[in-house]
Design a protein around this motif. Structure first.
Motif, mmCIF file in Angstrom:
data_model
loop_
_atom_site.group_PDB
_atom_site.id
_atom_site.type_symbol
_atom_site.label_atom_id
_atom_site.label_comp_id
_atom_site.label_asym_id
_atom_site.label_seq_id
_atom_site.Cartn_x
_atom_site.Cartn_y
_atom_site.Cartn_z
ATOM 1 N N PRO A 24 0.693 -1.153 0.094
ATOM 2 C CA PRO A 24 -0.024 0.012 0.100
ATOM 3 C C PRO A 24 0.820 1.252 0.030
ATOM 4 N N PRO A 25 0.317 2.449 -0.446
ATOM 5 C CA PRO A 25 1.264 3.659 -0.542
ATOM 6 C C PRO A 25 1.442 4.066 0.904
ATOM 7 N N VAL A 26 2.517 4.654 1.166
ATOM 8 C CA VAL A 26 3.217 5.230 2.192
ATOM 9 C C VAL A 26 2.191 6.554 2.725
ATOM 10 N N LEU A 27 1.634 6.614 3.796
ATOM 11 C CA LEU A 27 0.677 7.801 4.106
ATOM 12 C C LEU A 27 1.140 8.291 5.491
ATOM 13 N N PRO A 28 0.953 9.254 5.896
ATOM 14 C CA PRO A 28 0.852 10.184 7.067
ATOM 15 C C PRO A 28 -0.333 9.593 7.736
ATOM 16 N N LEU A 29 -0.330 9.174 8.915
ATOM 17 C CA LEU A 29 -1.476 8.954 9.691
ATOM 18 C C LEU A 29 -2.207 10.251 10.142
ATOM 19 N N ALA A 30 -1.709 11.317 9.966
ATOM 20 C CA ALA A 30 -2.281 12.809 10.236
ATOM 21 C C ALA A 30 -3.380 12.973 8.985
ATOM 22 N N LEU A 31 -2.959 12.362 7.764
ATOM 23 C CA LEU A 31 -3.979 12.610 6.723
ATOM 24 C C LEU A 31 -5.485 12.003 6.996
ATOM 25 N N LEU A 32 -5.697 11.450 8.136
ATOM 26 C CA LEU A 32 -6.902 10.925 8.591
ATOM 27 C C LEU A 32 -7.762 12.263 9.243
ATOM 28 N N ASP A 33 -6.843 12.919 9.601
ATOM 29 C CA ASP A 33 -7.601 14.370 10.235
ATOM 30 C C ASP A 33 -7.694 15.656 9.071
ATOM 31 N N HIS A 34 -7.236 15.180 8.000
ATOM 32 C CA HIS A 34 -7.477 16.107 6.887
ATOM 33 C C HIS A 34 -8.807 16.438 6.460
ATOM 34 N N PRO A 35 -9.373 17.614 6.233
ATOM 35 C CA PRO A 35 -10.695 18.020 6.052
ATOM 36 C C PRO A 35 -11.303 17.265 4.971
ATOM 37 N N ASP A 36 -10.427 16.693 3.927
ATOM 38 C CA ASP A 36 -11.170 16.206 2.780
ATOM 39 C C ASP A 36 -11.047 14.516 3.007
ATOM 40 N N ALA A 37 -10.375 14.022 4.152
ATOM 41 C CA ALA A 37 -10.385 12.531 4.209
ATOM 42 C C ALA A 37 -11.729 11.953 4.253
ATOM 43 N N ALA A 38 -12.619 12.645 4.790
ATOM 44 C CA ALA A 38 -14.354 11.830 4.769
ATOM 45 C C ALA A 38 -14.662 11.818 3.220
ATOM 46 N N ALA A 39 -14.452 12.873 2.489
ATOM 47 C CA ALA A 39 -14.790 12.621 1.168
ATOM 48 C C ALA A 39 -14.040 11.686 0.365
ATOM 49 N N ARG A 40 -12.999 11.380 0.464
ATOM 50 C CA ARG A 40 -11.911 10.503 0.132
ATOM 51 C C ARG A 40 -12.716 9.174 0.171
ATOM 52 N N LEU A 41 -12.804 8.871 1.477
ATOM 53 C CA LEU A 41 -13.237 7.579 1.816
ATOM 54 C C LEU A 41 -14.574 7.349 1.264
ATOM 55 N N ARG A 42 -15.425 8.460 1.287
ATOM 56 C CA ARG A 42 -16.984 8.325 0.775
ATOM 57 C C ARG A 42 -16.784 7.877 -0.784
ATOM 58 N N THR A 43 -15.933 8.504 -1.531
ATOM 59 C CA THR A 43 -15.725 8.270 -2.910
ATOM 60 C C THR A 43 -15.218 6.780 -3.030
ATOM 61 N N ALA A 44 -14.391 6.387 -2.331
ATOM 62 C CA ALA A 44 -13.662 4.828 -2.204
ATOM 63 C C ALA A 44 -14.774 3.940 -1.974
ATOM 64 N N ALA A 45 -15.723 4.159 -0.685
ATOM 65 C CA ALA A 45 -16.661 3.479 -0.519
ATOM 66 C C ALA A 45 -17.984 3.073 -1.604
ATOM 67 N N ASP A 46 -18.175 4.171 -2.298
ATOM 68 C CA ASP A 46 -19.144 4.030 -3.149
ATOM 69 C C ASP A 46 -18.596 3.039 -4.382
ATOM 70 N N HIS A 47 -16.988 3.375 -4.718
ATOM 71 C CA HIS A 47 -16.762 2.669 -5.623
ATOM 72 C C HIS A 47 -16.587 0.849 -5.154
ATOM 73 N N ARG A 48 -16.082 0.849 -4.193
ATOM 74 C CA ARG A 48 -16.065 -0.510 -3.325
ATOM 75 C C ARG A 48 -17.397 -1.274 -3.292
ATOM 76 N N ALA A 49 -18.181 -0.551 -2.751
ATOM 77 C CA ALA A 49 -19.773 -1.105 -2.897
ATOM 78 C C ALA A 49 -20.280 -1.556 -4.205
ATOM 79 N N SER A 50 -19.600 -0.799 -5.377
ATOM 80 C CA SER A 50 -20.377 -1.298 -6.461
ATOM 81 C C SER A 50 -19.618 -2.395 -7.059
#
Length: 258
Positions: A57-83
């Motif tokens: 997996p890509p190397v990520l800073p844990l602090a990315l989870l506190d970034h304002p756009d983290a929820a939007a990124r996960l939502r997009t990924a969840a929609d794709h994963r669910a499909s």
């Protein structure tokens, strides 16, 4: 006392898996699920098929989870994963992410919950069975079953919600006066049967899982799945299904939905 915050997401994953005291097979499945969400946070598509298990997996800073756009990124990924995957796999991966986020927040490593808006996918009844008819429902609700089971069965029937959604509810998700969940929870409404039972079930509890097991939770149970008042764990789908089948052999919990 919160431990030192790891810089990388992958390190936080390993610490969570170690603390959860999982078996080797479960640890592998959890790691694959959490790696899948890492690709989402990096705005990169996760490899598919066998490549998914072998890819680093890509190397990520844990602090990315506190970034304002983290929820939007996960939502997009969840929609794709669910499909692109079956509901049970998606729900398992989402549950794994939520458990890790809860543990990381408890350590003081992150403050946000970017998965708060994500919901489990409804599961189809594999047997294609029809909902219970009124006579069967009356017979079921008249049985001398424990308060927990009767409340669960009534809530499933009256709300029409998926079993996974109902079992994921917490006590502080409920608006007992108006017979509904609060805006922060999945939108559920119920009728008189559930309204009569819920106050008895939650008496003396103000937080923690709504439906609990009969025993205290193992030490590795995430805080979100443990009652702060009793120490008991959240009731699992498997156990809820077993209890229902004991009272109604040949039937499934999903047949309670209207």
């Amino acid at each position: 006392m919160p431990s030192a915050q790891p810089v990388e997401y992958a390190v936080a994953v390993e610490r969570y898996l170690a603390a959860a005291e999982l078996g080797s097979a479960s640890r592998r499945i959890y790691r694959i699920a959490l790696d899948t969400w890492a690709w989402a946070l990096a705005d990169r598509p996760a490899p598919g098929g066998p490549d998914r298990r072998r890819a680093r997996p890509p190397v990520l800073p844990l602090a990315l989870l506190d970034h304002p756009d983290a929820a939007a990124r996960l939502r997009t990924a969840a929609d794709h994963r669910a499909s692109t995957t079956d509901p049970r796999t998606f729900n398992r991966e989402l549950s794994t992410l939520r458990a890790a986020l809860t543990w990381w927040r408890a350590q003081g490593w992150i403050t946000a919950d970017p998965a708060a808006g994500l919901r489990p996918q409804p599961l189809p009844d594999a047997a294609g069975r029809a909902p219970l008819d009124p006579d069967r429902l009356r017979d079921l609700f008249a049985r001398r079953a424990p308060l927990r089971e009767q409340t669960l069965w009534h809530l499933l029937h009256e709300s029409g919600a998926a079993v996974e959604t109902v079992l994921a509810l917490d006590v502080d998700d409920l608006d007992l006066v108006h017979r509904r969940t609060l805006p922060s929870a999945p939108p559920l409404h119920w009728r008189a049967g559930t309204a009569r039972l819920l106050p008895l079930l939650v008496a003396g509890r103000t937080a923690g899982p709504l439906f609990l097991t009969d025993r205290r939770a193992p030490a590795a149970t995430p805080a979100a799945d443990r009652c702060p008042h009793t120490g008991h764990a959240r009731l699992s789908y498997r156990r809820a299904a077993e209890l229902f089948t004991a009272h109604q052999p040949g039937l499934t919990l999903r047949q309670l939905r209207t």
